[in-house]
Design a protein around this motif. Structure first.
Motif, PDB file in Angstrom:
ATOM      1  N   LEU A  98       0.899  -0.990  -0.098  1.00  0.00           N
ATOM      2  CA  LEU A  98       0.069   0.000  -0.304  1.00  0.00           C
ATOM      3  C   LEU A  98       0.550   1.241  -0.019  1.00  0.00           C
ATOM      4  O   LEU A  98       0.388   2.042  -0.661  1.00  0.00           O
ATOM      5  CB  LEU A  98      -1.409  -0.473   1.022  1.00  0.00           C
ATOM      6  N   LEU A  99       1.968   0.840   0.854  1.00  0.00           N
ATOM      7  CA  LEU A  99       2.637   2.452   1.073  1.00  0.00           C
ATOM      8  C   LEU A  99       3.597   2.383  -0.261  1.00  0.00           C
ATOM      9  O   LEU A  99       3.256   3.482  -0.822  1.00  0.00           O
ATOM     10  CB  LEU A  99       3.660   2.174   1.960  1.00  0.00           C
ATOM     11  N   ARG A 100       3.642   1.517  -1.314  1.00  0.00           N
ATOM     12  CA  ARG A 100       3.962   2.277  -3.038  1.00  0.00           C
ATOM     13  C   ARG A 100       3.140   2.664  -3.804  1.00  0.00           C
ATOM     14  O   ARG A 100       3.487   3.261  -4.276  1.00  0.00           O
ATOM     15  CB  ARG A 100       4.602   0.601  -3.352  1.00  0.00           C
ATOM     16  N   VAL A 101       2.045   2.562  -3.235  1.00  0.00           N
ATOM     17  CA  VAL A 101       1.417   3.290  -4.007  1.00  0.00           C
ATOM     18  C   VAL A 101       1.011   4.706  -4.180  1.00  0.00           C
ATOM     19  O   VAL A 101       1.010   5.653  -4.714  1.00  0.00           O
ATOM     20  CB  VAL A 101      -0.127   2.807  -3.785  1.00  0.00           C
ATOM     21  N   GLN A 161       2.954  12.883   4.207  1.00  0.00           N
ATOM     22  CA  GLN A 161       1.665  12.399   3.264  1.00  0.00           C
ATOM     23  C   GLN A 161       0.979  10.899   3.175  1.00  0.00           C
ATOM     24  O   GLN A 161      -0.070  10.676   3.442  1.00  0.00           O
ATOM     25  CB  GLN A 161       1.269  13.625   2.788  1.00  0.00           C
ATOM     26  N   ALA A 162       2.015  10.673   3.049  1.00  0.00           N
ATOM     27  CA  ALA A 162       1.944   8.984   2.800  1.00  0.00           C
ATOM     28  C   ALA A 162       1.494   8.366   3.658  1.00  0.00           C
ATOM     29  O   ALA A 162       0.414   7.124   3.389  1.00  0.00           O
ATOM     30  CB  ALA A 162       2.927   8.559   1.509  1.00  0.00           C
ATOM     31  N   PHE A 163       2.551   8.301   5.005  1.00  0.00           N
ATOM     32  CA  PHE A 163       2.135   8.221   5.866  1.00  0.00           C
ATOM     33  C   PHE A 163       0.649   8.026   6.905  1.00  0.00           C
ATOM     34  O   PHE A 163      -0.085   8.003   6.690  1.00  0.00           O
ATOM     35  CB  PHE A 163       3.005   8.128   6.906  1.00  0.00           C
ATOM     36  N   GLU A 164       0.072   9.620   6.538  1.00  0.00           N
ATOM     37  CA  GLU A 164      -0.807  10.030   6.397  1.00  0.00           C
ATOM     38  C   GLU A 164      -1.980   9.018   5.782  1.00  0.00           C
ATOM     39  O   GLU A 164      -3.037   8.696   6.607  1.00  0.00           O
ATOM     40  CB  GLU A 164      -1.506  11.505   6.953  1.00  0.00           C
ATOM     41  N   GLU A 165      -2.287   8.937   4.670  1.00  0.00           N
ATOM     42  CA  GLU A 165      -3.327   8.522   3.600  1.00  0.00           C
ATOM     43  C   GLU A 165      -3.064   6.379   4.416  1.00  0.00           C
ATOM     44  O   GLU A 165      -4.083   6.544   4.635  1.00  0.00           O
ATOM     45  CB  GLU A 165      -3.139   8.445   3.215  1.00  0.00           C
ATOM     46  N   LEU A 166      -1.603   6.299   4.075  1.00  0.00           N
ATOM     47  CA  LEU A 166      -2.287   5.152   5.177  1.00  0.00           C
ATOM     48  C   LEU A 166      -2.354   4.364   6.217  1.00  0.00           C
ATOM     49  O   LEU A 166      -3.104   4.119   6.539  1.00  0.00           O
ATOM     50  CB  LEU A 166      -0.099   4.178   4.789  1.00  0.00           C
ATOM     51  N   ASN A 167      -2.053   5.373   7.250  1.00  0.00           N
ATOM     52  CA  ASN A 167      -2.487   5.532   8.592  1.00  0.00           C
ATOM     53  C   ASN A 167      -4.105   5.576   9.112  1.00  0.00           C
ATOM     54  O   ASN A 167      -4.837   4.558   9.930  1.00  0.00           O
ATOM     55  CB  ASN A 167      -1.810   6.665   9.703  1.00  0.00           C
TER      56      ASN A 167
END
Length: 364
Positions: free
Chosen positions: A204-207, A217-223
């Motif tokens: 998912l983090l790859r995406v 920002q990627a962390f916030e969406e993943l979280n």
């Protein structure tokens, strides 16, 4: 002089055969009785196993009787002349008759044994797959082969701890024409569930890292995504770094992960967490920091299994990790990772109980 020495030799050979088969049948009889006793007591071998042992005993006994009769009749016939003494040899027809009379049952038992053999082979195949599965799963989470990235030297090492499945992972992949992401993470716990979560988080983090330039920002969406669908106990620590070769920088975000260490401007600096563990708070804020990256600079990432190697009540610790990097910052990245792992092993009083993943990246 024996009238029929050939028959006497046959009698001796048949006697030996009868003894061998007799001992084998006694062993099977003892095994069958133990299995039947276990079935009667409600434990141990199953009813089918007891029946197969009893059937095998009867076959061995049949063979023993046959050899014994062949030995007896040939011995009698070897001691005298005349057709009358050949009559006892007709006793051999008794076991032959038994074989004909019970041929159906014997064939049924043979089929049962063949089916049991197929089942045993299938069980062996399943067990072999179960032994291979953790290694193949770990290779997806922490692969031995990472892609070659122009302008970067990549070193890595992974060691699984106790238990079959692991929750540690790392990744390296391009996110743009001049950008490359390096990721390392650890899902709390051991077993299949943390491994599944680690697999989900990694891909998912790859995406998200391809969608957002900022790892925070990627962390916030993943979280948000993981908090809505994961189990509360699936806490994830993770560090993501985006290297930009055009800007000669790296941008790093850390979700409750152990400090990353960077060799830059002739010194080692720690880059600590910029937000809480993933799934701890669905509304958590994450931020990133940007650092200049010159040729020869090195970034070291690792999971907590390295820092938490124990010697009694003492931890290997982050300071020892930084000290090893400080002593030889120009070391080959592969050698550096192996040196860190070996140092933790030497420090610990017992085997490392937690998984350890180490990732070192140097700009060339």
């Amino acid at each position: 002089m024996l009238p029929n020495p050939v028959l006497a030799a046959i009698a001796v050979a048949s006697t030996i055969g009868a003894v061998v088969w007799g001992r084998s049948s006694l062993r099977l009889l003892r095994a069958a009785r133990r299995a039947e006793a276990a079935v009667a007591a409600g434990s141990g071998a199953g009813k089918e196993s007891a029946q197969l042992l009893r059937s095998a005993f009867q076959k061995e006994l049949h063979t023993t009787v046959l050899y014994a009769l062949v030995a007896a009749t040939n011995l009698i016939a070897s001691l005298a002349d005349g057709f009358a003494f050949d009559v006892p040899r007709l006793l051999v027809l008794l076991p032959v008759g038994y074989s004909v009379a019970f041929s159906g049952r014997l064939l049924k038992d043979a089929q049962a044994l063949e089916d049991r053999s197929r089942l045993d082979r299938r069980i062996e195949e399943i067990l072999a797959q179960e032994q291979l599965a953790p290694a193949r799963w770990a290779d997806r989470l922490a692969p031995e082969d990472l892609p070659h990235i122009e302008g970067l030297e990549i070193g890595h090492v992974y060691q699984s701890g106790e238990g079959a499945m692991a929750g540690d992972f790392y990744d390296l992949f391009p996110t743009g024409a001049s950008r490359v992401a390096a990721v390392i993470g650890d899902v709390a716990g051991h077993g299949i569930e943390p491994s599944i979560t680690a697999f989900q988080v990694k891909y998912l983090l790859r995406v998200f890292l391809r969608q957002y330039r900022d790892p925070a920002q990627a962390f916030e969406e993943l979280n948000k995504l993981m908090s809505a669908g994961s189990r509360p106990e699936d806490l994830v620590s993770m560090c993501a770094v985006v290297f930009d070769s055009e800007a000669s920088t790296l941008r790093i975000a850390s979700a409750g992960h152990p400090a990353a260490w960077i060799w830059h401007d002739g010194e080692v600096r720690g880059l600590r967490a910029t937000g809480p563990l993933l799934t701890l708070d669905p509304d958590a804020d994450y931020h990133s920091r940007e650092v200049s990256l010159d040729p020869g600079d090195l970034l070291l990432l690792y999971t907590d299994g390295l820092a938490e190697a124990r010697a009694g009540g003492q931890l290997f610790g982050e300071d020892r990790i930084a000290g090893i990097l400080r002593r030889d910052p120009g070391a080959d990245v592969h050698a550096l990772c192996k040196t860190l792992l070996e140092a933790a092993r030497d420090f610990a009083t017992g085997p490392l109980s937690d998984d350890v993943a180490i990732l070192a990246v140097r700009r060339t």
